[in-house]
Design a protein around this motif. Sequence first.
Motif, PDB file in Angstrom:
ATOM      1  N   ILE A 179       1.005  -1.174  -0.081  1.00 45.93           N
ATOM      2  CA  ILE A 179       0.027   0.075  -0.015  1.00 45.93           C
ATOM      3  C   ILE A 179       0.891   1.334  -0.135  1.00 45.93           C
ATOM      4  N   TRP A 180       1.910   1.144   0.645  1.00 48.59           N
ATOM      5  CA  TRP A 180       2.765   2.334   0.855  1.00 48.59           C
ATOM      6  C   TRP A 180       3.597   2.606  -0.493  1.00 48.59           C
ATOM      7  N   ILE A 181       3.857   1.443  -1.290  1.00 48.25           N
ATOM      8  CA  ILE A 181       4.352   1.922  -2.660  1.00 48.25           C
ATOM      9  C   ILE A 181       3.226   3.067  -3.266  1.00 48.25           C
ATOM     10  N   PHE A 182       2.202   2.872  -3.070  1.00 48.34           N
ATOM     11  CA  PHE A 182       1.140   3.603  -3.894  1.00 48.34           C
ATOM     12  C   PHE A 182       1.204   4.958  -3.539  1.00 48.34           C
ATOM     13  N   ILE A 183       1.110   4.822  -2.008  1.00 54.15           N
ATOM     14  CA  ILE A 183       1.079   6.190  -1.494  1.00 54.15           C
ATOM     15  C   ILE A 183       2.363   7.206  -1.679  1.00 54.15           C
ATOM     16  N   PHE A 184       3.458   6.461  -1.817  1.00 51.38           N
ATOM     17  CA  PHE A 184       4.699   7.054  -2.025  1.00 51.38           C
ATOM     18  C   PHE A 184       4.501   7.543  -3.515  1.00 51.38           C
ATOM     19  N   THR A 185       4.097   6.741  -4.350  1.00 55.81           N
ATOM     20  CA  THR A 185       3.908   7.198  -5.820  1.00 55.81           C
ATOM     21  C   THR A 185       2.820   8.369  -5.982  1.00 55.81           C
TER      22      THR A 185
ATOM     23  N   ALA B   7      14.638 -15.752  -2.298  1.00 59.49           N
ATOM     24  CA  ALA B   7      13.439 -14.879  -2.883  1.00 59.49           C
ATOM     25  C   ALA B   7      13.273 -13.387  -2.157  1.00 59.49           C
ATOM     26  N   TYR B   8      13.420 -13.521  -1.106  1.00 60.69           N
ATOM     27  CA  TYR B   8      13.518 -12.243   0.038  1.00 60.69           C
ATOM     28  C   TYR B   8      14.425 -11.409  -0.409  1.00 60.69           C
ATOM     29  N   VAL B   9      15.971 -11.891  -0.627  1.00 58.58           N
ATOM     30  CA  VAL B   9      16.953 -10.923  -0.997  1.00 58.58           C
ATOM     31  C   VAL B   9      16.664 -10.238  -2.274  1.00 58.58           C
ATOM     32  N   VAL B  10      16.400 -11.082  -3.428  1.00 63.52           N
ATOM     33  CA  VAL B  10      16.033 -10.667  -4.752  1.00 63.52           C
ATOM     34  C   VAL B  10      15.062  -9.596  -4.680  1.00 63.52           C
ATOM     35  N   GLY B  11      13.958  -9.909  -4.071  1.00 64.48           N
ATOM     36  CA  GLY B  11      12.670  -8.987  -3.915  1.00 64.48           C
ATOM     37  C   GLY B  11      13.168  -7.608  -3.382  1.00 64.48           C
ATOM     38  N   LEU B  41       4.319   5.575 -12.311  1.00 64.63           N
ATOM     39  CA  LEU B  41       3.499   4.842 -12.067  1.00 64.63           C
ATOM     40  C   LEU B  41       3.452   3.418 -12.570  1.00 64.63           C
ATOM     41  N   SER B  42       4.504   3.216 -13.712  1.00 61.11           N
ATOM     42  CA  SER B  42       5.184   2.160 -14.123  1.00 61.11           C
ATOM     43  C   SER B  42       5.930   1.427 -13.174  1.00 61.11           C
ATOM     44  N   PHE B  43       6.852   2.136 -12.565  1.00 61.56           N
ATOM     45  CA  PHE B  43       7.662   1.627 -11.405  1.00 61.56           C
ATOM     46  C   PHE B  43       6.810   1.213 -10.382  1.00 61.56           C
ATOM     47  N   ALA B  44       5.868   1.620 -10.060  1.00 64.10           N
ATOM     48  CA  ALA B  44       5.020   1.361  -8.692  1.00 64.10           C
ATOM     49  C   ALA B  44       4.374   0.063  -8.989  1.00 64.10           C
ATOM     50  N   VAL B  45       3.834  -0.186 -10.446  1.00 65.10           N
ATOM     51  CA  VAL B  45       3.265  -1.286 -10.739  1.00 65.10           C
ATOM     52  C   VAL B  45       4.309  -2.552 -10.861  1.00 65.10           C
ATOM     53  N   VAL B  46       5.492  -2.158 -11.459  1.00 66.47           N
ATOM     54  CA  VAL B  46       6.572  -3.221 -11.475  1.00 66.47           C
ATOM     55  C   VAL B  46       6.726  -3.449 -10.128  1.00 66.47           C
ATOM     56  N   LEU B  48       4.612  -3.441  -7.294  1.00 62.84           N
ATOM     57  CA  LEU B  48       3.721  -4.307  -6.913  1.00 62.84           C
ATOM     58  C   LEU B  48       3.814  -5.941  -7.201  1.00 62.84           C
ATOM     59  N   TYR B  49       4.179  -6.055  -8.688  1.00 62.34           N
ATOM     60  CA  TYR B  49       4.272  -7.326  -9.056  1.00 62.34           C
ATOM     61  C   TYR B  49       5.402  -8.010  -8.120  1.00 62.34           C
ATOM     62  N   VAL B  50       6.696  -7.420  -8.252  1.00 62.03           N
ATOM     63  CA  VAL B  50       7.746  -7.982  -7.526  1.00 62.03           C
ATOM     64  C   VAL B  50       7.596  -8.410  -6.190  1.00 62.03           C
ATOM     65  N   GLN B  51       6.818  -7.699  -5.157  1.00 62.25           N
ATOM     66  CA  GLN B  51       6.577  -7.740  -3.950  1.00 62.25           C
ATOM     67  C   GLN B  51       5.282  -8.974  -3.943  1.00 62.25           C
ATOM     68  N   LEU B  52       4.622  -8.908  -4.682  1.00 64.22           N
ATOM     69  CA  LEU B  52       3.557  -9.942  -4.865  1.00 64.22           C
ATOM     70  C   LEU B  52       4.273 -11.515  -5.139  1.00 64.22           C
ATOM     71  N   ILE B  53       5.185 -11.531  -5.962  1.00 63.52           N
ATOM     72  CA  ILE B  53       5.882 -12.812  -6.272  1.00 63.52           C
ATOM     73  C   ILE B  53       7.072 -13.112  -5.288  1.00 63.52           C
ATOM     74  N   PHE B  54       7.813 -12.104  -4.813  1.00 61.90           N
ATOM     75  CA  PHE B  54       8.857 -12.408  -4.055  1.00 61.90           C
ATOM     76  C   PHE B  54       8.580 -12.482  -2.600  1.00 61.90           C
ATOM     77  N   PHE B  55       7.714 -11.532  -2.288  1.00 61.40           N
ATOM     78  CA  PHE B  55       7.467 -11.301  -0.760  1.00 61.40           C
ATOM     79  C   PHE B  55       6.230 -12.210  -0.286  1.00 61.40           C
ATOM     80  N   LEU B  56       5.326 -12.205  -1.055  1.00 63.66           N
ATOM     81  CA  LEU B  56       3.949 -12.738  -0.845  1.00 63.66           C
ATOM     82  C   LEU B  56       3.878 -14.120  -1.427  1.00 63.66           C
TER      83      LEU B  56
END
Lengths: 194, 113
Positions: A179-185, B7-11, B41-46, B48-56
């Motif tokens: 969520i914070w990524i999007f608040i930051f951005t 996975a955590y380190v890469v993420g 916005l593109s960086f944020a979406v990327v 999001l994807y990185v954290q969904l895959i590597f963290f979650l």
Amino acid sequence: MEAENALQARNEKTLLGFWVYLMTDVVLFATLFATYMVVRNGTNGGPAGADIFNLQFVLVETMLLLVSSFTSGLMAVAARKGDIAQAIWWLIITFTLGASFLGLELQEFSKLISENNSWQHSAFLSAFFTLVGTHGLHILFGLLWSVVLFAQLVKKGLTNNVTRRLSLFGMFWHFLDVIWIFIFTIVYLMGVVS
Amino acid sequence: MKKPLVAYVVGFILSVVLTLLAYLTVTSHAFSAPVTITLILSFAVVQLYVQLIFFLHLGTESRPRWRLVALAFGVLVVAIVVFGSLWIMDNLNYNMMHSPDKMQQYIDKQGGF
């Protein structure tokens, strides 16, 4: 073996249920983001984002939260390996980083309020405080949760229940960083651009 | 046992890089506002994807992939609420009656009634 499988299945169910809760939280934040984006130009003669945001300060906040998300992951890894000492240390580090983040956020809020830019000033500031404050409130509850988990870890050790709760806490903490990524951005970076 | 740690380190490294990229895109003033906004916005979406895959660990979920289904529903609601609100409110704003000065300007431009 069968009992262990049943336990595993129950843990999986709990994790899925918690994930569904997180998705409802996504909906909550979606409404707050939508409100913020609609009224962000309604400054009522007061300051806009570019006038009040300090990007360096926010970058420090962002990094603190990102590192704490990382360490909460390391805590979950240690817990699953059965290394209780390591799990406790990563939990303490996660808590400290999260508390520092919250401290910085409160400092930012109190500075804004003391400069007469509280949520009462404009639609923009109302939406800003509501969105960022709701995230901060989640962080506060996460911190309280981690204190409870710390006590359980010390008292009960890495039982099935405690390990599962640590995984749930890890999910919650990662989610708050997402969520914070999007608040930051959207709030901070875009607020300074336009 | 080693794999989740990797996975955590890469993420984490990818997230730090993406955050700094977004930050530097804004502070360097290298691009115009629309380009800057598209980039961050593109960086944020990327990220999001990185954290969904590597963290979650969304990628390693076993079938049926209920978490992915729940996430897809969440994304749908976010899209409807956020883009729907922006669309409707911008449209209302556009069709709003202007201040008396603006209205007079508009009437003058049209050559009177």
